[in-house]
Structure formats: structure tokens, C-alpha cells
Motif scaffolding. Structure first.
Motif, short mmCIF file in Angstrom:
data_model
loop_
_atom_site.label_atom_id
_atom_site.label_comp_id
_atom_site.label_asym_id
_atom_site.label_seq_id
_atom_site.Cartn_x
_atom_site.Cartn_y
_atom_site.Cartn_z
N ARG A 118 0.65 -1.13 0.44
CA ARG A 118 0.21 0.36 0.07
C ARG A 118 1.16 1.13 0.11
O ARG A 118 0.46 2.51 -0.51
CB ARG A 118 -0.99 0.43 0.65
CG ARG A 118 -2.18 -0.92 0.46
CD ARG A 118 -2.78 -0.86 2.55
NE ARG A 118 -4.28 -1.81 1.71
CZ ARG A 118 -5.29 -1.76 3.12
NH1 ARG A 118 -4.31 -1.92 3.91
NH2 ARG A 118 -6.07 -2.87 2.72
N HIS A 120 3.72 1.26 -1.16
CA HIS A 120 4.89 1.61 -2.45
C HIS A 120 3.42 2.08 -3.19
O HIS A 120 3.73 2.47 -4.43
CB HIS A 120 4.85 0.24 -3.06
CG HIS A 120 5.89 0.13 -4.66
ND1 HIS A 120 6.93 0.80 -4.65
CD2 HIS A 120 5.24 0.15 -5.40
CE1 HIS A 120 6.54 0.80 -5.88
NE2 HIS A 120 6.57 0.13 -6.57
N MET A 121 2.41 1.91 -3.62
CA MET A 121 1.09 2.13 -4.44
C MET A 121 0.66 3.67 -3.77
O MET A 121 0.58 3.93 -4.87
CB MET A 121 -0.12 1.39 -4.36
CG MET A 121 0.31 -0.24 -4.78
SD MET A 121 0.18 -0.61 -6.84
CE MET A 121 -0.82 0.55 -7.09
N GLU A 122 0.56 4.12 -3.53
CA GLU A 122 0.71 5.87 -2.45
C GLU A 122 1.91 6.30 -3.49
O GLU A 122 1.42 7.45 -3.36
CB GLU A 122 0.67 5.81 -1.18
CG GLU A 122 -0.35 7.28 -0.78
CD GLU A 122 -1.58 7.16 -1.86
OE1 GLU A 122 -1.35 8.26 -1.32
OE2 GLU A 122 -2.28 6.46 -1.13
N VAL A 124 3.30 5.27 -5.91
CA VAL A 124 3.08 5.28 -7.40
C VAL A 124 2.32 7.08 -7.84
O VAL A 124 2.94 7.13 -8.80
CB VAL A 124 3.20 4.06 -7.81
CG1 VAL A 124 3.12 3.89 -9.52
CG2 VAL A 124 4.53 3.15 -7.66
N ARG A 125 0.66 6.47 -6.87
CA ARG A 125 0.68 7.37 -7.42
C ARG A 125 0.22 8.86 -7.05
O ARG A 125 0.18 9.77 -7.86
CB ARG A 125 -1.28 7.20 -6.10
CG ARG A 125 -1.57 5.82 -6.48
CD ARG A 125 -2.78 5.55 -5.72
NE ARG A 125 -3.45 4.58 -6.17
CZ ARG A 125 -4.26 3.96 -5.27
NH1 ARG A 125 -4.23 3.92 -3.88
NH2 ARG A 125 -4.58 2.91 -5.23
N THR A 126 1.45 9.31 -6.38
CA THR A 126 1.84 10.74 -6.32
C THR A 126 2.69 11.09 -7.31
O THR A 126 2.58 12.14 -7.70
CB THR A 126 2.66 10.80 -4.86
OG1 THR A 126 3.19 9.96 -4.22
CG2 THR A 126 1.63 10.90 -3.16
N GLU A 128 2.61 9.83 -9.73
CA GLU A 128 2.05 10.28 -11.05
C GLU A 128 1.34 11.27 -11.47
O GLU A 128 1.52 12.31 -12.02
CB GLU A 128 0.84 8.88 -10.91
CG GLU A 128 1.65 7.50 -12.32
CD GLU A 128 0.74 6.51 -11.96
OE1 GLU A 128 -0.92 6.53 -11.88
OE2 GLU A 128 1.12 5.43 -12.55
N LYS A 129 0.50 11.72 -10.04
CA LYS A 129 -0.25 13.06 -10.38
C LYS A 129 0.86 14.29 -10.62
O LYS A 129 0.92 15.10 -10.70
CB LYS A 129 -0.40 12.79 -8.90
CG LYS A 129 -1.67 12.36 -8.09
CD LYS A 129 -2.23 12.89 -6.95
CE LYS A 129 -4.08 12.53 -6.80
NZ LYS A 129 -3.96 12.70 -5.67
N ARG A 130 1.91 14.32 -9.76
CA ARG A 130 3.34 15.06 -10.00
C ARG A 130 4.10 15.26 -11.42
O ARG A 130 3.77 16.06 -11.74
CB ARG A 130 4.79 14.84 -8.76
CG ARG A 130 4.52 14.86 -7.52
CD ARG A 130 5.75 14.84 -6.78
NE ARG A 130 5.04 15.28 -5.38
CZ ARG A 130 6.29 14.38 -4.62
NH1 ARG A 130 7.33 14.13 -4.57
NH2 ARG A 130 5.97 14.85 -3.19
N ASP A 132 1.70 14.23 -14.30
CA ASP A 132 0.95 15.09 -14.53
C ASP A 132 0.54 16.05 -14.61
O ASP A 132 0.35 16.73 -15.64
CB ASP A 132 -0.71 13.88 -14.33
CG ASP A 132 -1.37 12.57 -14.91
OD1 ASP A 132 -0.22 12.21 -16.11
OD2 ASP A 132 -1.00 11.99 -14.32
#
Length: 153
Positions: A118, A120-122, A124-126, A128-130, A132
Motif C-alpha cells: 500500500r 508503494h502504491m501510494e 506511485v500514485r503521488t 504519477e500526479k506530479r 501529470d
């Protein structure tokens, strides 16, 4: 011998229930299990588990020897029947406690791995947001400069 085994089984069931459901006791219990698995903890746990397994094998041997006496032709007397029932109860409690100990170990491992996954996934999400947001800012800058050029014409 039976009362401590019952206490052990009930304590292990309680630990499993705390690990399965999100309760306020879950986090301290996970920390306690983490600390128990450091240093000499695994050696002590393996020794205790091995000792319980040897006792289980000894009880099973006693059960088999008691049952062999009944196959010799003479029926078991009431004392032998009580001893056999007591040995069967001890063996079942020891087997269940060993199984529950393994279950606690695996639950702790899976919860720990799930927590790491979890995190690690968080991350990766942050990330990806940066990325984008950076792409969107670049697109906005090019669109603004294109509009300014069109207005000048």
C-alpha cells in the motif's frame, strides 16, 4: 496439562481475531510481533514449537500403545478409557495450538507485506500526479503562448 493448553488456544484465537479485524489493539500487536521476530525471537519460537511437536508425537505414541492393548483381545478397562480420552484431548489441543501459531505467523507476514504494498502504491500514485501536473503546466504554457501569438496577429 489441559488448562494451560486451553489458555494457549484461547490466547491464540484472540490474537488471530485482533489481527483479522481493524481494532485499536492491532497496531501494538503488530509492533509486538515485529519485535518478537528480531534477535533471538525466532530461535526461541522454533525451540518452543519443536518442544510442543515432540510432546505431541509422544502423546500420539501413548495413544497408539493404549489402543494396541485393546486389540490384543482384552477390552479396555475404564481407567484406560479415561487415559485414552485425556491423551486424545491433549493431542488435539496441541495440534490446534501449533496450527494457530503457524496461522498467526502467516497473518503477520501478509499484513506486513500488504502495508508495504500500500505504501508503494501510494508513492506511485503521488509520483504519477506530479508527472501529470508537470505535463499539464507545460501544455498550459504552450497554449497561453499560442493564444498570445494569435492575438498579436
Amino acid at each position: 496439562m489441559l488448562q494451560p493448553l486451553f489458555y494457549l488456544v484461547f490466547a491464540e484465537v484472540f490474537v488471530i481475531l485482533v489481527l483479522l479485524f481493524r481494532t485499536p489493539l492491532r497496531k501494538p500487536l503488530l509492533l509486538l510481533l515485529d519485535r518478537a521476530k528480531r534477535g533471538r525471537g525466532p530461535v526461541v519460537a522454533s525451540t518452543a514449537g519443536g518442544t510442543l511437536f515432540v510432546i505431541l508425537v509422544s502423546i500420539l505414541y501413548n495413544i497408539i500403545s493404549t489402543q494396541k492393548r485393546s486389540t490384543d483381545g482384552s477390552p479396555l478397562n475404564t481407567t484406560d478409557q479415561l487415559i485414552l480420552a485425556n491423551h486424545l484431548l491433549e493431542a488435539s489441543l496441541l495440534g490446534v495450538s501449533l496450527f494457530l501459531g503457524l496461522m498467526i505467523d502467516r497473518l503477520h507476514y501478509y499484513i506486513k507485506e500488504l502495508r508495504l504494498l500500500r505504501k508503494h502504491m501510494e508513492a506511485v500514485r503521488t509520483l504519477e500526479k506530479r508527472n501529470d501536473e508537470g505535463k499539464n503546466k507545460g501544455k498550459l504554457k504552450t497554449q497561453v503562448s499560442e493564444l498570445e501569438e494569435e492575438e498579436e496577429d
